[in-house]
Design an enzyme around this catalytic site. Structure first.
Site, mmCIF file in Angstrom:
data_model
loop_
_atom_site.group_PDB
_atom_site.id
_atom_site.type_symbol
_atom_site.label_atom_id
_atom_site.label_comp_id
_atom_site.label_asym_id
_atom_site.label_seq_id
_atom_site.Cartn_x
_atom_site.Cartn_y
_atom_site.Cartn_z
ATOM 1 N N MET A 46 3.096 -9.290 -0.474
ATOM 2 C CA MET A 46 2.629 -8.617 0.638
ATOM 3 C C MET A 46 1.074 -8.653 0.556
ATOM 4 O O MET A 46 0.482 -8.500 -0.551
ATOM 5 C CB MET A 46 3.105 -7.316 0.929
ATOM 6 C CG MET A 46 4.657 -7.426 1.221
ATOM 7 S SD MET A 46 5.207 -5.846 2.042
ATOM 8 C CE MET A 46 6.572 -6.337 2.234
ATOM 9 N N GLN A 56 -0.749 -4.198 -9.018
ATOM 10 C CA GLN A 56 -0.542 -5.380 -10.087
ATOM 11 C C GLN A 56 -1.004 -6.436 -9.261
ATOM 12 O O GLN A 56 -1.549 -7.445 -9.928
ATOM 13 C CB GLN A 56 0.559 -5.290 -10.839
ATOM 14 C CG GLN A 56 0.930 -6.295 -11.735
ATOM 15 C CD GLN A 56 -0.313 -6.012 -12.856
ATOM 16 O OE1 GLN A 56 -0.280 -5.061 -13.401
ATOM 17 N NE2 GLN A 56 -1.149 -7.318 -13.100
ATOM 18 N N LYS A 57 -0.694 -6.634 -7.791
ATOM 19 C CA LYS A 57 -0.927 -7.685 -7.241
ATOM 20 C C LYS A 57 -2.548 -8.321 -7.430
ATOM 21 O O LYS A 57 -2.508 -9.283 -7.398
ATOM 22 C CB LYS A 57 -0.809 -7.538 -5.669
ATOM 23 C CG LYS A 57 -1.639 -8.149 -4.418
ATOM 24 C CD LYS A 57 -0.765 -9.520 -4.270
ATOM 25 C CE LYS A 57 -1.397 -10.257 -3.055
ATOM 26 N NZ LYS A 57 -2.473 -10.100 -2.905
ATOM 27 N N ASP A 58 -3.329 -7.742 -7.672
ATOM 28 C CA ASP A 58 -4.831 -7.805 -7.618
ATOM 29 C C ASP A 58 -5.073 -7.549 -9.281
ATOM 30 O O ASP A 58 -5.788 -6.617 -9.631
ATOM 31 C CB ASP A 58 -5.762 -6.875 -6.924
ATOM 32 C CG ASP A 58 -5.549 -7.242 -5.593
ATOM 33 O OD1 ASP A 58 -6.005 -8.277 -4.956
ATOM 34 O OD2 ASP A 58 -4.586 -6.498 -4.723
ATOM 35 N N HIS A 65 0.847 -1.264 0.134
ATOM 36 C CA HIS A 65 -0.001 -0.014 0.058
ATOM 37 C C HIS A 65 0.908 1.292 -0.063
ATOM 38 O O HIS A 65 0.597 2.098 -0.533
ATOM 39 C CB HIS A 65 -0.885 0.092 1.279
ATOM 40 C CG HIS A 65 -1.803 -1.112 1.371
ATOM 41 N ND1 HIS A 65 -1.657 -2.128 2.610
ATOM 42 C CD2 HIS A 65 -2.889 -1.308 0.767
ATOM 43 C CE1 HIS A 65 -2.482 -2.862 2.323
ATOM 44 N NE2 HIS A 65 -3.532 -2.416 1.378
HETATM 45 P P1 AMP Z 1 -6.491 -3.979 -0.419
HETATM 46 O O1 AMP Z 1 -6.174 -3.191 0.952
HETATM 47 O O2 AMP Z 1 -5.888 -5.418 -0.212
HETATM 48 O O3 AMP Z 1 -7.755 -3.925 -1.125
HETATM 49 O O4 AMP Z 1 -5.296 -3.344 -1.212
HETATM 50 C C1 AMP Z 1 -5.375 -1.880 -1.805
HETATM 51 C C2 AMP Z 1 -4.663 -1.579 -3.000
HETATM 52 O O5 AMP Z 1 -3.316 -2.071 -2.610
HETATM 53 C C3 AMP Z 1 -4.841 -2.531 -4.124
HETATM 54 O O6 AMP Z 1 -4.898 -1.592 -5.400
HETATM 55 C C4 AMP Z 1 -3.906 -3.449 -4.185
HETATM 56 O O7 AMP Z 1 -3.934 -4.393 -5.584
HETATM 57 C C5 AMP Z 1 -2.834 -3.008 -3.535
HETATM 58 N N1 AMP Z 1 -1.709 -3.951 -3.151
HETATM 59 C C6 AMP Z 1 -2.209 -4.784 -2.304
HETATM 60 N N2 AMP Z 1 -1.204 -5.600 -1.882
HETATM 61 C C7 AMP Z 1 -0.173 -5.035 -2.771
HETATM 62 C C8 AMP Z 1 1.497 -5.577 -2.783
HETATM 63 N N3 AMP Z 1 1.860 -6.697 -2.424
HETATM 64 N N4 AMP Z 1 2.223 -4.800 -3.873
HETATM 65 C C9 AMP Z 1 1.464 -3.901 -4.475
HETATM 66 N N5 AMP Z 1 0.268 -3.366 -4.358
HETATM 67 C C10 AMP Z 1 -0.514 -4.193 -3.567
#
Ligand code: AMP
Length: 290
Positions: free
Chosen positions: A184, A148-150, A37
């Site tokens: 992560m 890009q993770k998602d 994040h």
């Molecule tokens: P989340 O809180 O899991 O919904 O993620 C919020 C944003 O952070 C989304 O755009 C995810 O793709 C991004 N994100 C989550 N984990 C990673 C990671 N390991 N590397 C890069 N971006 C991430």
């Protein structure tokens, strides 16, 4: 840094910032922040005058048997991390501010949501697209950054932005990983010691596939590689299920079974694996140029 709790207060603020000619950058998150994040915030910080981060565990994107209530939360810690990244505004709404009583409007991005994650998490992308469109309307950002993770989420958001003529630029950031390659994720805290050790196999399998694909001769199809990845992942004792391993074109998500007809483009290798109750996803993009 200011914390805002209601859509109305954010909307008023962003309207003013826009009228003053400020560039608004936005990073949507569900909180429990980690380096992934923070990397999005760092990228955004360089490109905007006013940086908004949202922290909202969106119930609409969780299935009835998923981990909405157990999803990790720690707003105090998140706040400190945002402050360090020089975030200007955190939007931290309560569920009833986003979905008030009687709420009934949803965004359905068709086709590309019926595969991969969509098969295993029915309704997930409907919840994602809905909340992201709402956040865009509330915050009115010039650009928003996603990880890009998602990968499928990114493709779905791009499609929605394009199909609905939304006036926001979508930027993607690379996946941030632990030392052993594990991507992560806020969900990594659920892993016990053995599962955490075994989870590094996901990146190993992806890198194995990448090496094979870059060396592949055209007559080969991708089935062999998939089977080898399957075997490698299954060899770890704490792996209970592999939901999918898939090869797709990175934007359209069209499935790729052989490289014979795919000589140029971005090949997305993605997977979802369960370690008991913990479900992890990961992916790699291989640029193909022959
Ligand atoms: P989340 O809180 O899991 O919904 O993620 C919020 C944003 O952070 C989304 O755009 C995810 O793709 C991004 N994100 C989550 N984990 C990673 C990671 N390991 N590397 C890069 N971006 C991430």
């Amino acid at each position: 840094m200011k914390i805002l709790r209601t859509p109305r207060s954010v909307n008023k603020l962003s309207t003013r910032l826009r009228s003053e000619g400020k560039i608004i950058g936005f990073v949507p998150t569900m909180g429990y922040l980690h380096e992934g994040h923070l990397s999005l915030m760092r990228t955004a910080r360089k490109k905007c005058d006013s940086l908004f981060v949202s922290i909202f565990v969106n119930p609409a994107q969780f299935g009835p048997r998923e981990d909405f209530s157990e999803y990790p939360r720690n707003f105090r810690r998140d706040k400190q991390l945002c402050e360090k990244q020089k975030v200007d505004f955190i939007f931290y709404p309560q569920v009833n501010e986003i979905y008030p009583h009687g709420y009934s409007t949803y965004v359905e991005v068709e086709n590309i949501t019926n595969i991969l994650e969509g098969v295993h998490r029915p309704g997930h992308f409907k919840g994602v697209a809905t909340v992201v469109l709402k956040l865009f309307n509330i915050i009115q950002p010039h650009f928003a950054i996603f990880g890009q993770k998602d990968a499928q989420q990114l493709a779905v958001i791009r499609k929605m932005v394009n199909d609905l003529n939304l006036n926001v630029k979508i930027i993607s950031n690379p996946t941030i990983r632990e030392k052993d390659g594990l991507a992560m994720s806020s969900r990594n805290v659920y892993l016990n010691t053995e599962q955490r050790q075994d989870a590094s196999v996901l990146y190993k399998a992806l890198k194995y596939a990448e090496r094979k694909i870059l060396k592949l001769d055209y007559n080969d199809d991708l089935d062999f590689i998939k089977k080898q990845m399957w075997k490698l992942i299954k060899s770890r004792a704490t792996v209970t299920d592999i939901d999918y391993i898939s090869f797709n074109e990175a934007d359209s998500l069209k499935e790729i079974k052989t490289l014979r007809n795919f000589r140029k483009g971005r090949l997305l290798i993605s997977l979802a694996v369960r370690f008991g109750k913990v479900r992890l996803i990961d992916n790699l993009i291989v640029p193909i140029k022959h």
